[in-house]
Every structure is written in structure tokens, then in C-alpha cells.
Design an enzyme around this catalytic site. Sequence first.
Site, PDB file in Angstrom:
ATOM      1  N   GLY A 103      46.604  25.791 -39.033  1.00 38.57           N
ATOM      2  CA  GLY A 103      47.448  25.692 -37.840  1.00 38.57           C
ATOM      3  C   GLY A 103      48.277  24.426 -37.713  1.00 38.57           C
TER       4      GLY A 103
ATOM      5  N   ASP B 203      46.185  21.326 -34.408  1.00 42.70           N
ATOM      6  CA  ASP B 203      47.157  22.048 -33.590  1.00 42.70           C
ATOM      7  C   ASP B 203      46.722  22.132 -32.124  1.00 42.70           C
ATOM      8  OD1 ASP B 203      45.067  23.807 -34.135  1.00 42.70           O
ATOM      9  OD2 ASP B 203      46.321  25.429 -34.875  1.00 42.70           O
TER      10      ASP B 203
ATOM     11  N   ASP C 296      40.648  23.321 -28.213  1.00 46.65           N
ATOM     12  CA  ASP C 296      40.315  24.378 -27.255  1.00 46.65           C
ATOM     13  C   ASP C 296      38.890  24.141 -26.749  1.00 46.65           C
ATOM     14  OD1 ASP C 296      40.210  26.760 -25.841  1.00 46.65           O
ATOM     15  OD2 ASP C 296      40.243  28.059 -27.591  1.00 46.65           O
TER      16      ASP C 296
ATOM     17  N   GLY D  73      36.756  22.549 -28.428  1.00 41.07           N
ATOM     18  CA  GLY D  73      36.409  21.233 -28.961  1.00 41.07           C
ATOM     19  C   GLY D  73      35.493  21.306 -30.164  1.00 41.07           C
TER      20      GLY D  73
ATOM     21  N   THR E 118      35.893  22.777 -33.194  1.00 39.02           N
ATOM     22  CA  THR E 118      36.528  22.522 -34.492  1.00 39.02           C
ATOM     23  C   THR E 118      36.789  21.033 -34.708  1.00 39.02           C
ATOM     24  OG1 THR E 118      37.579  24.691 -34.403  1.00 39.02           O
ATOM     25  CG2 THR E 118      38.518  23.093 -35.950  1.00 39.02           C
TER      26      THR E 118
ATOM     27  N   ASP F  38      48.738  30.695 -35.125  1.00 36.24           N
ATOM     28  CA  ASP F  38      48.762  32.143 -35.369  1.00 36.24           C
ATOM     29  C   ASP F  38      47.956  32.962 -34.376  1.00 36.24           C
ATOM     30  OD1 ASP F  38      46.155  31.249 -36.334  1.00 36.24           O
ATOM     31  OD2 ASP F  38      45.986  33.270 -37.188  1.00 36.24           O
TER      32      ASP F  38
HETATM   33  P1  IMP Z   1      38.207  24.950 -30.787  1.00 35.04           P
HETATM   34  O1  IMP Z   1      37.235  24.817 -31.916  1.00 35.04           O
HETATM   35  O2  IMP Z   1      37.758  25.973 -29.781  1.00 35.04           O
HETATM   36  O3  IMP Z   1      38.600  23.655 -30.134  1.00 35.04           O
HETATM   37  O4  IMP Z   1      39.491  25.615 -31.358  1.00 35.04           O
HETATM   38  C1  IMP Z   1      40.327  25.024 -32.186  1.00 35.04           C
HETATM   39  C2  IMP Z   1      41.012  26.064 -33.039  1.00 35.04           C
HETATM   40  O5  IMP Z   1      41.060  27.364 -32.435  1.00 35.04           O
HETATM   41  C3  IMP Z   1      42.423  25.644 -33.229  1.00 35.04           C
HETATM   42  O6  IMP Z   1      42.545  24.912 -34.397  1.00 35.04           O
HETATM   43  C4  IMP Z   1      43.142  26.955 -33.328  1.00 35.04           C
HETATM   44  O7  IMP Z   1      43.198  27.357 -34.674  1.00 35.04           O
HETATM   45  C5  IMP Z   1      42.310  27.934 -32.588  1.00 35.04           C
HETATM   46  N1  IMP Z   1      42.909  28.208 -31.283  1.00 35.04           N
HETATM   47  C6  IMP Z   1      42.507  27.780 -30.078  1.00 35.04           C
HETATM   48  N2  IMP Z   1      43.304  28.196 -29.102  1.00 35.04           N
HETATM   49  C7  IMP Z   1      44.268  28.907 -29.716  1.00 35.04           C
HETATM   50  C8  IMP Z   1      45.437  29.599 -29.237  1.00 35.04           C
HETATM   51  O8  IMP Z   1      45.761  29.632 -28.043  1.00 35.04           O
HETATM   52  N3  IMP Z   1      46.200  30.205 -30.184  1.00 35.04           N
HETATM   53  C9  IMP Z   1      45.893  30.192 -31.503  1.00 35.04           C
HETATM   54  N4  IMP Z   1      44.832  29.551 -31.995  1.00 35.04           N
HETATM   55  C10 IMP Z   1      44.022  28.913 -31.100  1.00 35.04           C
HETATM   56 MG    MG Z   2      43.306  25.647 -36.169  1.00 34.04          MG
END
Ligand code: IMP
Ligand code: MG
Length: 179
Positions: free
Chosen positions: A42, A100, A103, A105, A107, A159
Site C-alpha cells: 500500500g 499507507d 487503522d 494499529g 500492522t 487497494d
Molecule cells: P491496521 O493493521 O489495522 O492498522 O491496518 C493497516 C493496514 O490495513 C493498512 O496497511 C492497509 O493495508 C489496510 N487498511 C486499513 N484501512 C484500509 C482502508 O480503508 N482501505 C484499504 N486498506 C486499508
Molecule cells: Mg497496507
Amino acid sequence: METKLIPLLSPEDLATIVARLAQEIDRDYENRSPILIGILKGSFIFLADLVRNLQTPIANIEFIRLSSYGSATVSSGQAQVLAGLAEEVIKNQDVILVEDIVDTGITTTTALDYLQQWQPNSLRLCALLDKPARRQITVMIDYLGFTVPDRFIVGYGIDFAQQYRQLPALYLLKESSDY
Ligand code: IMP
Ligand code: MG
């Protein structure tokens, strides 16, 4: 299922944001040469634009890959490092992790913990987008582009089921059965 793309940030908006982030990094890394590590996939367009805005000489550009959500629009829980980096790439370096969207947190926290084990000299996080509504783990974002609502975002490298990455702007993805 019918999908609609609702404009969120134009290419001009994104260029302004990326230029501002590059200025912040330039200011903080004077006399240092950081390495930038993008989280695949991303961040690839954001990282490409960011490095072209930086005056600071960059020591290296690398990428790591973590497990993703698959094609679902909701998080599946834990992230795993699928492609990491050798210790010598990170050790004693000034590292900026480039993501990118933060969300839940999960990742970014997984990636920061992974990089920290190789003892960088410093480690900071640069994220284009912050979606705080769904945060599960507190994340300190050192360089933040833009805060987004709790909606699914696509475009500019980001994506949905591997689609829409090529769009030069950011959109909210609206599906009739979603949001
Ligand atoms: P986390 O681990 O929930 O913080 O998510 C991080 C990853 O989820 C990002 O690197 C994105 O690849 C994916 N992600 C989170 N929200 C979105 C979105 O709204 N659109 C696309 N990908 C998302
Ligand atoms: Mg990502």
C-alpha cells in the site's frame, strides 16, 4: 455489488500533504541520512512521491511485507512479517517506517516491533493516513498526512481486493451493502 468511488483527496491535495511531510522530515534529519522502509504494498506510491520531495539524502530504501486483511474490509486480527530485512540493514540506522494507513494499529505495531529488534539508532513512523476510529493498539505517528473517517479508502497505492491502487487520487469506497 454496486460500488461507488467518492472523492476524498485530489492529486493536488496529496502533493501538498506529501511536500509538507517531506519538509518535516528534512527539518528533523538535518545532517543525518535516514533509511526509508515502506510496508508493501500500500505504501509504494506514497513512498515514491515522498522520496522525490525529500532534500535529505537517503541512505537506503527498503520494503517489508506483512500479512494483510485479504479482500475483506475488516481486520482479521494479528499481522505477521512475511518478508523482513537482515539485521545489518537496520542496525545503527536512522529508520523511517512508511505506511499507507494506520487503522487498528496492528500492522504498524508489528512492523515497528520487528524493526526495533535489530537495534536501529532511531525509529520513526510516517503514515499518509490515520483512521483512529478503529484503533486497537496505541500508535505514535511521528509524521502524519491526513486523518480519515471510519470508511474504506482506495487509490494512491491503497487497494480493495488488489484493485484501485493505480488511481492518482484517494476515494471512499462505497458499496451498497457496506457502510
Ligand atoms: P491496521 O493493521 O489495522 O492498522 O491496518 C493497516 C493496514 O490495513 C493498512 O496497511 C492497509 O493495508 C489496510 N487498511 C486499513 N484501512 C484500509 C482502508 O480503508 N482501505 C484499504 N486498506 C486499508
Ligand atoms: Mg497496507
